[in-house]
Design an enzyme around this catalytic site. Structure first.
Site, PDB file in Angstrom:
ATOM      1  N   GLY A   1      -5.544  -9.966   0.959  1.00 21.76           N
ATOM      2  CA  GLY A   1      -6.345  -8.918   1.600  1.00 21.76           C
ATOM      3  C   GLY A   1      -7.782  -8.940   1.106  1.00 21.76           C
TER       4      GLY A   1
ATOM      5  CB  ILE B   1       5.770  -4.145  -1.000  1.00 26.29           C
ATOM      6  CG1 ILE B   1       4.985  -3.437   0.119  1.00 26.29           C
ATOM      7  CG2 ILE B   1       4.939  -5.232  -1.680  1.00 26.29           C
ATOM      8  CD1 ILE B   1       3.898  -2.516  -0.415  1.00 26.29           C
TER       9      ILE B   1
ATOM     10  CB  ALA C   1      -2.205  -0.675   1.590  1.00 27.77           C
TER      11      ALA C   1
ATOM     12  CB  THR D   1      -5.486  -0.984   5.464  1.00 29.47           C
ATOM     13  OG1 THR D   1      -5.401  -2.277   6.068  1.00 29.47           O
ATOM     14  CG2 THR D   1      -5.112  -1.080   4.006  1.00 29.47           C
TER      15      THR D   1
ATOM     16  CE1 TYR E   1      -4.462   3.445   4.354  1.00 28.84           C
ATOM     17  CE2 TYR E   1      -6.255   5.035   4.133  1.00 28.84           C
ATOM     18  CZ  TYR E   1      -5.633   3.872   3.733  1.00 28.84           C
ATOM     19  OH  TYR E   1      -6.171   3.132   2.710  1.00 28.84           O
TER      20      TYR E   1
ATOM     21  CE  LYS F   1      -3.303   3.701  -0.235  1.00 25.33           C
ATOM     22  NZ  LYS F   1      -2.900   2.325  -0.686  1.00 25.33           N
TER      23      LYS F   1
HETATM   24  N1  NAP Z   1     -10.383  -0.872   3.180  1.00 29.71           N
HETATM   25  C1  NAP Z   1     -10.765   0.339   2.816  1.00 29.71           C
HETATM   26  O1  NAP Z   1     -11.767   0.868   3.318  1.00 29.71           O
HETATM   27  C2  NAP Z   1      -9.997   1.094   1.758  1.00 29.71           C
HETATM   28  C3  NAP Z   1     -10.464   2.366   1.368  1.00 29.71           C
HETATM   29  C4  NAP Z   1      -9.771   3.057   0.379  1.00 29.71           C
HETATM   30  C5  NAP Z   1      -8.654   2.500  -0.196  1.00 29.71           C
HETATM   31  N2  NAP Z   1      -8.207   1.284   0.199  1.00 29.71           N
HETATM   32  C6  NAP Z   1      -7.005   0.725  -0.437  1.00 29.71           C
HETATM   33  O2  NAP Z   1      -7.377  -0.453  -1.133  1.00 29.71           O
HETATM   34  C7  NAP Z   1      -6.270  -1.352  -1.173  1.00 29.71           C
HETATM   35  C8  NAP Z   1      -6.710  -2.729  -0.703  1.00 29.71           C
HETATM   36  O3  NAP Z   1      -7.217  -2.606   0.618  1.00 29.71           O
HETATM   37  P1  NAP Z   1      -7.844  -3.825   1.427  1.00 29.71           P
HETATM   38  O4  NAP Z   1      -9.115  -3.358   2.018  1.00 29.71           O
HETATM   39  O5  NAP Z   1      -7.840  -5.055   0.592  1.00 29.71           O
HETATM   40  O6  NAP Z   1      -6.771  -3.941   2.604  1.00 29.71           O
HETATM   41  P2  NAP Z   1      -6.345  -5.191   3.497  1.00 29.71           P
HETATM   42  O7  NAP Z   1      -7.447  -6.186   3.578  1.00 29.71           O
HETATM   43  O8  NAP Z   1      -5.780  -4.616   4.738  1.00 29.71           O
HETATM   44  O9  NAP Z   1      -5.180  -5.847   2.629  1.00 29.71           O
HETATM   45  C9  NAP Z   1      -3.899  -5.273   2.533  1.00 29.71           C
HETATM   46  C10 NAP Z   1      -2.921  -6.399   2.394  1.00 29.71           C
HETATM   47  O10 NAP Z   1      -1.596  -5.834   2.309  1.00 29.71           O
HETATM   48  C11 NAP Z   1      -0.714  -6.700   3.003  1.00 29.71           C
HETATM   49  N3  NAP Z   1       0.494  -6.014   3.432  1.00 29.71           N
HETATM   50  C12 NAP Z   1       0.645  -5.136   4.457  1.00 29.71           C
HETATM   51  N4  NAP Z   1       1.938  -4.763   4.555  1.00 29.71           N
HETATM   52  C13 NAP Z   1       2.619  -5.401   3.573  1.00 29.71           C
HETATM   53  C14 NAP Z   1       3.987  -5.436   3.168  1.00 29.71           C
HETATM   54  N5  NAP Z   1       4.931  -4.724   3.809  1.00 29.71           N
HETATM   55  N6  NAP Z   1       4.323  -6.216   2.117  1.00 29.71           N
HETATM   56  C15 NAP Z   1       3.400  -6.954   1.470  1.00 29.71           C
HETATM   57  N7  NAP Z   1       2.091  -6.981   1.801  1.00 29.71           N
HETATM   58  C16 NAP Z   1       1.711  -6.210   2.848  1.00 29.71           C
HETATM   59  C17 NAP Z   1      -1.526  -7.183   4.200  1.00 29.71           C
HETATM   60  O11 NAP Z   1      -0.995  -8.381   4.685  1.00 29.71           O
HETATM   61  P3  NAP Z   1      -0.957  -8.646   6.284  1.00 29.71           P
HETATM   62  O12 NAP Z   1      -2.344  -8.409   6.785  1.00 29.71           O
HETATM   63  O13 NAP Z   1      -0.510 -10.073   6.372  1.00 29.71           O
HETATM   64  O14 NAP Z   1       0.043  -7.673   6.828  1.00 29.71           O
HETATM   65  C18 NAP Z   1      -2.930  -7.368   3.587  1.00 29.71           C
HETATM   66  O15 NAP Z   1      -3.122  -8.683   3.108  1.00 29.71           O
HETATM   67  C19 NAP Z   1      -5.180  -0.698  -0.310  1.00 29.71           C
HETATM   68  O16 NAP Z   1      -4.304   0.001  -1.161  1.00 29.71           O
HETATM   69  C20 NAP Z   1      -5.930   0.297   0.547  1.00 29.71           C
HETATM   70  O17 NAP Z   1      -5.116   1.372   0.957  1.00 29.71           O
HETATM   71  C21 NAP Z   1      -8.866   0.551   1.162  1.00 29.71           C
END
Ligand code: NAP
Length: 300
Positions: free
Chosen positions: A11, A57, A80, A82, A145, A149
């Protein structure tokens, strides 16, 4: 060597964290940002990064089996669901990942004696405080969402570490900055809202902060975000200018004018205070404008 298991490794944040834990500065990162005063050693961490393909997961048995086999010292949990708007009509799938999946990992960490660090969001707040949020403020998510979380946080144990972050953008992620850069290149002006306010966070800086928590056994809830409260309009306007757009390229609008209206309601103001982080003696998080300049320079 500290053995770290990372979920969500492919991610946006995951890719940057894999770089940081290997002692590299991710694209858009700042090699001078060493919050605990010491660069990450090349051999400090032995890291296994798991993608969705490697481990789902939501499968409790698979999680238990994997953690039991790897026996990490620390799990950093980034995987997550997301897709904030899609979650409104995909509630079960969203909770399966963000609540049950997080619970599965916290349980396995506890069983096999690993520290557990989970990343959460500013969307656990309703955005009605009218001021910067601190870690002890009451939560009250207003969308699926955010609710999922928060449910994930509640599945963690008191000794676990929960990092709430906000508006995350990385060079290798799908985010609004790439959209703005492409629109500037095509000379297609954009519209952004002035009435959603928060703290932008660049994933390279967040990843370096997460590595700090891997070094220090600090449990509980922490806010980690770049410094500076701003609106999406201001982020877009600053980015467009850095990408070379003419004046007035970004039109300010309010949320009500978005068409089509997004499925999820976002908090109106969910900027995160990092006073607790600074009080723990860590170097202040970089200003979001400095982080944005790095992003643009590296993208160009
Ligand atoms: N992006 C934001 O603005 C933001 C803001 C606040 C907090 N966060 C938090 O920060 C963290 C990282 O976010 P990010 O921006 O890196 O998100 P991201 O780019 O969407 O990465 C999330 C990863 O989780 C994987 N995933 C989804 N479902 C899964 C499952 N069942 N089992 C295993 N892996 C799974 C996805 O894989 P696939 O794509 O292959 O499904 C993706 O690679 C998350 O906890 C998110 O909630 C993000």
């Amino acid at each position: 060597m500290i053995k770290v298991l990372v979920t969500g490794a492919a991610g946006q944040v995951g890719q940057d964290l894999m770089d940081v834990l290997a002692g590299r500065t991710p694209p858009g990162g700042d090699s001078d940002f060493q919050p605990d005063g010491q660069a990450i050693g090349l051999d400090e961490f032995s890291v296994m990064g798991l993608t969705h393909h490697d481990l789902d997961i939501t499968d409790a048995q698979a999680v238990r089996r994997t953690v039991g086999m790897v026996r990490p010292d620390i799990i950093i949990h980034l995987a997550a669901y997301t897709a904030v708007d899609k979650a409104e009509s995909d509630v079960e799938a969203c909770f399966a990942v963000n609540e049950a999946g997080t619970g599965n990992l916290s349980d396995a960490a506890f069983e096999f004696g690993a520290r557990f660090i989970a990343v959460s969001t500013d969307y656990v707040y309703d955005g009605r405080k009218g001021d910067t949020y601190v870690e002890t403020d009451p939560t009250n998510p207003i969308g699926v969402y955010g609710r999922s979380k928060l449910a994930g946080e509640l599945r963690c144990r008191p000794q676990d570490t929960i990092i709430r972050t906000s508006w995350v953008m990385g060079l290798r992620g799908r985010n609004v900055l790439h959209v703005i850069a492409d629109r500037v290149a095509r000379n297609e002006p954009v519209r952004f809202v002035t009435d959603q306010v928060g703290t932008p966070t660049f994933s390279a800086d967040l990843a370096r902060a997460l590595a700090t928590f891997a070094r220090q056994p600090l449990g509980g809830i922490w806010h980690v975000a770049n410094r500076g409260t701003t609106s999406w309009y201001s982020v877009a306007e600053t980015a467009a200018r850095l990408f070379g757009a003419p004046d007035d390229f970004v039109t300010p609008i309010v949320t009500e004018e978005l068409s089509p209206a997004p499925a999820a309601t976002r908090p109106a103001r969910s900027d995160l205070s990092t006073r607790k982080w600074e009080s723990a003696g860590f170097q202040p998080m970089p200003e979001w404008t400095a982080a944005l300049s790095r992003f643009v320079a590296d993208r160009n």
